[in-house]
Structure formats: structure tokens, C-alpha cells
Design an enzyme around this catalytic site. Structure first.
Site, short mmCIF file in Angstrom:
data_model
loop_
_atom_site.label_atom_id
_atom_site.label_comp_id
_atom_site.label_asym_id
_atom_site.label_seq_id
_atom_site.Cartn_x
_atom_site.Cartn_y
_atom_site.Cartn_z
N PRO A 1 81.06 -49.77 -10.05
CA PRO A 1 79.34 -50.03 -8.78
C PRO A 1 78.25 -50.43 -8.91
O PRO A 1 77.72 -49.93 -8.62
CB PRO A 1 80.15 -48.96 -8.56
CG PRO A 1 80.54 -48.10 -9.14
CD PRO A 1 80.80 -47.53 -10.49
N CYS A 2 78.43 -51.83 -10.14
CA CYS A 2 76.92 -51.70 -10.21
C CYS A 2 76.92 -52.78 -8.92
O CYS A 2 75.58 -53.32 -8.81
CB CYS A 2 76.73 -52.97 -11.22
SG CYS A 2 78.64 -54.16 -11.28
N HIS A 3 77.69 -52.94 -8.30
CA HIS A 3 77.06 -53.63 -6.76
C HIS A 3 76.42 -52.61 -5.61
O HIS A 3 75.84 -53.18 -4.63
CB HIS A 3 78.51 -54.07 -6.09
CG HIS A 3 79.67 -52.90 -5.60
ND1 HIS A 3 80.43 -52.94 -6.74
CD2 HIS A 3 79.49 -52.68 -4.61
CE1 HIS A 3 81.17 -51.84 -6.51
NE2 HIS A 3 81.11 -51.54 -4.71
#
Length: 170
Positions: free
Chosen positions: A136-138
Site C-alpha cells: 500500500p504505497c498509496h
DNA sequence: ATCGTCATATGAA
DNA sequence: TTCATATGACGAT
């Protein structure tokens, strides 16, 4: 140290209410995930889609839908991070521990890796993340709460955060 | 509030 | 070694 090149055995669509994502698999697991709009190769469902890949893909589909619904996936397929450097892998692993609905700053990740000055490098590593959404780089924002960047486009980053009830600063 | 500038880590060419 | 980053901190305006 850099493992062998990845051979992605197959490419499969992930149908969601937000469009069709595309998952790629190697013999070791999920190796890439891309956002809509993405065109999939028209024809081939390889006649022999192994049970293993079908299982992985089922997990991917469920996990993607869970994230888009703001829930935490119960189970994930194995990841094949073939091309990552050590630093990148550590960043990606750290991202994995970021819970649904929470955010971190690039500097937070850098501190967690005991490299407090490497915030900028963390941003670069995020950009190299082959499996956004499930890694989850967001959920990584700038230290001042602003949106930062996103490999799949800022619209997607905003949309994903919205799915999780997070609102970055205007 | 916005802008410029510097410090810094990492990776690719 | 040089260049480019999905940064951050600071100071001037």
C-alpha cells in the site's frame, strides 16, 4: 544482490467496480499489478492455467476488492519482487505493515528503517513498487499531510485514500 | 501562504 | 561521477 530476471508466466484481468486491473504472475507469485485503464492481451488464456496460478489469482481478486472497499485483505497471494534492491524490499515490506485507513509519511518509513534521512529515497522506492494497492504505497503522504506522488497517477491515489476514509490536506 | 535553496539517500546511466 | 527523485527543513518574502 539481484535475483534472476522475472518471467511472468501469465497476465490476468481483475474485474472491479473501479475498472479492470491487470495482474501478472511469475512462477513465484504475483509480480505486478496495474491500474485501469489497462488493456489486456486479447486472446490467450493459456490452455494450461495452473491450479497454483488460479489460486493466487483468486486471492488477488479478493484482496483487491477488499482494499477498494476499505477493508483489510484477509489473505494475500505470494509476491515475487524479483527485481527489487535490498533497500526497496525493506521499504516495501515496511509499507505492508501500514494498516488500512492509516497513513505514514515518507520520513516515517525512513525512520522505521533506521535511516532517518532517507525520506527522499523512500519516495523513489515507492515509485518502484511493482504491486501498488496490495503493497500500500498509496498510504504514504508527505510529512505535511499533502498527497505526494503516485505511480498510477494522483487521481488513483486520492481515490484509494477515499476508499479508506482518509482525506489528505488540500 | 508561497517560494527558493540546501541537505541528504538511493539508484540508474 | 553525474543526474534525477513520489522529501523535508528552513528562511525570506
Amino acid at each position: 544482490m539481484k535475483p534472476a530476471a522475472k518471467s511472468c508466466a501469465c497476465t490476468l484481468p481483475v474485474e472491479t467496480g473501479h475498472g479492470v486491473f491487470v495482474a501478472r504472475y511469475s512462477e513465484h507469485g504475483l509480480c505486478a499489478l496495474s491500474f485501469p485503464p489497462a488493456k489486456l492481451p486479447k486472446r490467450s488464456q493459456p490452455p494450461a492455467l495452473s491450479d497454483q496460478i488460479r489460486n493466487w489469482h483468486a486471492l488477488t481478486c479478493k484482496a483487491v476488492k477488499a482494499v477498494l472497499a476499505g477493508r483489510t485483505p484477509l489473505e494475500l497471494p505470494p509476491f515475487d519482487l524479483g527485481e527489487g534492491t535490498d533497500f526497496q524490499r525493506r521499504v516495501w515490506e515496511e509499507l505492508t505493515w501500514t494498516p488500512t485507513g492509516e497513513t505514514r509519511s515518507y520520513a516515517d518509513i525512513a525512520r522505521a528503517l533506521r535511516r532517518p534521512k532517507a525520506a527522499r529515497a523512500v519516495g523513489s522506492a515507492c515509485g518502484a513498487n511493482p504491486i501498488p494497492l496490495l503493497i500500500p504505497c498509496h498510504r504514504v503522504l508527505a510529512a505535511n499531510g499533502q498527497i505526494g506522488g503516485f505511480s498510477g497517477g494522483l487521481n488513483w491515489k486520492r481515490r484509494l485514500l477515499e476508499c479508506e476514509g482518509v482525506t489528505p490536506v488540500r
